[in-house]
Design a protein around this motif. Structure first.
Motif, PDB file in Angstrom:
ATOM      1  N   PRO A  77       3.691  87.944   0.401  1.00 40.94           N
ATOM      2  CA  PRO A  77       2.374  87.275  -0.593  1.00 40.94           C
ATOM      3  C   PRO A  77       3.454  87.451  -2.360  1.00 40.94           C
ATOM      4  O   PRO A  77       2.587  86.948  -3.400  1.00 40.94           O
ATOM      5  CB  PRO A  77       1.306  88.275  -0.766  1.00 40.94           C
ATOM      6  N   ALA A  78       3.736  88.686  -2.632  1.00 41.27           N
ATOM      7  CA  ALA A  78       3.661  88.990  -3.817  1.00 41.27           C
ATOM      8  C   ALA A  78       5.028  88.027  -4.593  1.00 41.27           C
ATOM      9  O   ALA A  78       5.243  87.265  -5.673  1.00 41.27           O
ATOM     10  CB  ALA A  78       4.273  90.599  -4.304  1.00 41.27           C
ATOM     11  N   SER A  79       5.916  87.604  -3.546  1.00 40.02           N
ATOM     12  CA  SER A  79       7.143  86.770  -4.087  1.00 40.02           C
ATOM     13  C   SER A  79       6.368  85.444  -4.306  1.00 40.02           C
ATOM     14  O   SER A  79       6.217  84.191  -4.764  1.00 40.02           O
ATOM     15  CB  SER A  79       7.747  86.495  -3.273  1.00 40.02           C
ATOM     16  N   ILE A  80       5.690  84.825  -3.302  1.00 41.75           N
ATOM     17  CA  ILE A  80       4.268  83.570  -3.244  1.00 41.75           C
ATOM     18  C   ILE A  80       3.741  83.605  -4.514  1.00 41.75           C
ATOM     19  O   ILE A  80       4.024  82.998  -5.643  1.00 41.75           O
ATOM     20  CB  ILE A  80       4.043  83.462  -2.268  1.00 41.75           C
ATOM     21  N   MET A  81       3.219  84.753  -4.808  1.00 39.96           N
ATOM     22  CA  MET A  81       2.419  85.059  -6.310  1.00 39.96           C
ATOM     23  C   MET A  81       3.559  84.399  -7.465  1.00 39.96           C
ATOM     24  O   MET A  81       2.479  84.141  -8.591  1.00 39.96           O
ATOM     25  CB  MET A  81       1.415  85.548  -5.939  1.00 39.96           C
ATOM     26  N   PHE A  82       4.288  85.583  -7.458  1.00 43.38           N
ATOM     27  CA  PHE A  82       5.123  85.063  -8.512  1.00 43.38           C
ATOM     28  C   PHE A  82       5.595  83.769  -8.871  1.00 43.38           C
ATOM     29  O   PHE A  82       5.882  83.144 -10.047  1.00 43.38           O
ATOM     30  CB  PHE A  82       6.733  85.546  -8.263  1.00 43.38           C
ATOM     31  N   VAL A  83       6.218  82.965  -7.877  1.00 43.19           N
ATOM     32  CA  VAL A  83       6.830  81.645  -7.873  1.00 43.19           C
ATOM     33  C   VAL A  83       5.985  80.381  -8.166  1.00 43.19           C
ATOM     34  O   VAL A  83       5.555  79.673  -8.867  1.00 43.19           O
ATOM     35  CB  VAL A  83       7.442  81.028  -6.428  1.00 43.19           C
ATOM     36  N   VAL A  84       4.340  80.857  -7.940  1.00 46.35           N
ATOM     37  CA  VAL A  84       2.772  80.178  -8.413  1.00 46.35           C
ATOM     38  C   VAL A  84       2.976  80.460  -9.812  1.00 46.35           C
ATOM     39  O   VAL A  84       2.536  79.485 -10.484  1.00 46.35           O
ATOM     40  CB  VAL A  84       1.954  80.815  -7.411  1.00 46.35           C
ATOM     41  N   GLY A  85       3.159  81.760  -9.501  1.00 44.74           N
ATOM     42  CA  GLY A  85       2.165  82.063 -11.538  1.00 44.74           C
ATOM     43  C   GLY A  85       3.578  81.432 -12.076  1.00 44.74           C
ATOM     44  O   GLY A  85       2.982  81.054 -13.447  1.00 44.74           O
ATOM     45  N   LEU A  86       4.650  81.382 -11.634  1.00 44.40           N
ATOM     46  CA  LEU A  86       5.606  80.649 -12.651  1.00 44.40           C
ATOM     47  C   LEU A  86       5.660  79.087 -12.949  1.00 44.40           C
ATOM     48  O   LEU A  86       5.703  78.634 -14.271  1.00 44.40           O
ATOM     49  CB  LEU A  86       7.323  81.500 -12.309  1.00 44.40           C
ATOM     50  N   HIS A  87       5.022  78.365 -12.255  1.00 44.99           N
ATOM     51  CA  HIS A  87       5.089  77.217 -12.152  1.00 44.99           C
ATOM     52  C   HIS A  87       3.451  76.676 -12.820  1.00 44.99           C
ATOM     53  O   HIS A  87       3.469  75.770 -13.017  1.00 44.99           O
ATOM     54  CB  HIS A  87       4.839  76.956 -10.654  1.00 44.99           C
ATOM     55  N   LYS A  88       2.153  77.746 -12.340  1.00 47.51           N
ATOM     56  CA  LYS A  88       1.254  77.442 -13.216  1.00 47.51           C
ATOM     57  C   LYS A  88       1.259  78.209 -14.455  1.00 47.51           C
ATOM     58  O   LYS A  88      -0.810  78.089 -14.922  1.00 47.51           O
ATOM     59  CB  LYS A  88      -0.113  77.950 -11.833  1.00 47.51           C
ATOM     60  N   GLU A  89       1.679  78.293 -15.145  1.00 48.46           N
ATOM     61  CA  GLU A  89       1.730  79.684 -15.918  1.00 48.46           C
ATOM     62  C   GLU A  89       0.767  80.703 -15.940  1.00 48.46           C
ATOM     63  O   GLU A  89      -0.009  80.872 -16.975  1.00 48.46           O
ATOM     64  CB  GLU A  89       1.736  78.993 -17.710  1.00 48.46           C
ATOM     65  N   ARG A  90       0.243  81.389 -15.375  1.00 48.90           N
ATOM     66  CA  ARG A  90      -0.089  82.757 -14.838  1.00 48.90           C
ATOM     67  C   ARG A  90       0.471  83.703 -15.153  1.00 48.90           C
ATOM     68  O   ARG A  90       0.706  84.439 -14.302  1.00 48.90           O
ATOM     69  CB  ARG A  90      -0.615  82.643 -13.555  1.00 48.90           C
ATOM     70  N   ARG A  91       0.382  83.980 -16.366  1.00 49.30           N
ATOM     71  CA  ARG A  91       0.539  85.769 -16.387  1.00 49.30           C
ATOM     72  C   ARG A  91       0.017  86.718 -15.395  1.00 49.30           C
ATOM     73  O   ARG A  91       1.070  87.406 -14.866  1.00 49.30           O
ATOM     74  CB  ARG A  91       0.295  86.146 -17.741  1.00 49.30           C
ATOM     75  N   LEU A  92      -0.973  86.583 -15.287  1.00 48.69           N
ATOM     76  CA  LEU A  92      -1.326  87.777 -14.138  1.00 48.69           C
ATOM     77  C   LEU A  92      -1.063  87.754 -12.711  1.00 48.69           C
ATOM     78  O   LEU A  92       0.150  89.125 -12.623  1.00 48.69           O
ATOM     79  CB  LEU A  92      -3.184  87.384 -13.917  1.00 48.69           C
ATOM     80  N   TYR A  93      -0.342  86.658 -12.560  1.00 48.17           N
ATOM     81  CA  TYR A  93       0.518  86.769 -11.021  1.00 48.17           C
ATOM     82  C   TYR A  93       2.095  87.438 -11.371  1.00 48.17           C
ATOM     83  O   TYR A  93       2.516  87.844 -10.481  1.00 48.17           O
ATOM     84  CB  TYR A  93       0.691  84.875 -10.731  1.00 48.17           C
ATOM     85  N   VAL A  94       2.649  86.828 -12.150  1.00 43.75           N
ATOM     86  CA  VAL A  94       3.777  87.085 -13.027  1.00 43.75           C
ATOM     87  C   VAL A  94       3.621  88.814 -12.792  1.00 43.75           C
ATOM     88  O   VAL A  94       4.443  89.098 -12.986  1.00 43.75           O
ATOM     89  CB  VAL A  94       4.268  86.529 -14.370  1.00 43.75           C
ATOM     90  N   LYS A  95       2.894  89.051 -13.997  1.00 38.58           N
ATOM     91  CA  LYS A  95       2.447  90.661 -14.191  1.00 38.58           C
ATOM     92  C   LYS A  95       2.338  92.149 -12.369  1.00 38.58           C
ATOM     93  O   LYS A  95       2.752  92.440 -12.792  1.00 38.58           O
ATOM     94  CB  LYS A  95       1.113  90.951 -15.178  1.00 38.58           C
ATOM     95  N   ILE A  96       1.726  91.218 -11.664  1.00 35.45           N
ATOM     96  CA  ILE A  96       1.576  91.877 -10.554  1.00 35.45           C
ATOM     97  C   ILE A  96       2.578  91.645 -10.124  1.00 35.45           C
ATOM     98  O   ILE A  96       3.019  92.771  -9.551  1.00 35.45           O
ATOM     99  CB  ILE A  96       0.550  90.917  -9.634  1.00 35.45           C
ATOM    100  N   TYR A  97       3.678  91.132  -9.772  1.00 33.35           N
ATOM    101  CA  TYR A  97       4.848  91.126  -9.182  1.00 33.35           C
ATOM    102  C   TYR A  97       5.667  92.031 -10.063  1.00 33.35           C
ATOM    103  O   TYR A  97       6.615  92.331  -9.185  1.00 33.35           O
ATOM    104  CB  TYR A  97       5.666  89.100  -9.085  1.00 33.35           C
TER     105      TYR A  97
END
Length: 161
Positions: A77-97
């Protein structure tokens, strides 16, 4: 802190982070499948074997496989959040990863130190593990550089004339 403008000295940060994200996602998926197959195979061998099996070895193999599977349940799930965060520009998702990957790298380094201090020296293990740790630190810095760059820019917006 050290910041990069490109990944691997030739690829834009965003593209490099997307490549890293997809590689981590594929690796987590493959490792999850392999770990589940290992648990299944061990169970099948133990259940159907006429040969006397050393129970402590089987227990250790099952315990290691379950621990790896638990780590993968967090990594996937962390990897999925990272990819989604990169595509949708969600800094929080990238920070969690970033936090997950930093913790993982620190734990991996601690395991390396413990292994080196308790077992006899093995040059190939030492060199490959150090290379893995250095690559992980570099990837952390690349991802962090992109995370910092995400603050003020919008990568997906298109300028319509």
């Amino acid at each position: 802190m050290l910041e990069f403008s490109t990944c691997c000295f030739c690829v834009p940060l965003r593209i490099g982070c997307l490549i890293l994200g997809y590689l981590h996602l594929v690796a987590a998926s493959v490792l999850t499948i392999i770990t589940i197959l290992t648990l299944t195979a061990v169970g099948a061998v133990v259940a159907n074997s006429d040969i006397q099996v050393n129970q402590s070895v089987v227990d250790a193999l099952i315990a290691i496989s379950v621990i790896v599977l638990l780590l993968l349940v967090i990594l996937l799930p962390a990897s999925i959040m990272f990819v989604v965060g990169l595509h949708k520009e969600r800094r929080l998702y990238v920070k969690i990863y970033l936090i997950y990957y930093l913790i993982f790298t620190i734990l991996y380094f601690i395991m390396f130190i413990v292994r080196c201090s308790t077992l006899p020296p093995d040059l190939s293990y030492t060199l490959t593990t150090l290379a893995e740790i250095l690559l992980s630190v570099y990837f952390l810095l690349v991802i962090r550089s992109h995370w910092v760059a995400m603050d003020g820019s919008n990568f997906n917006s298109s300028q319509r004339v």
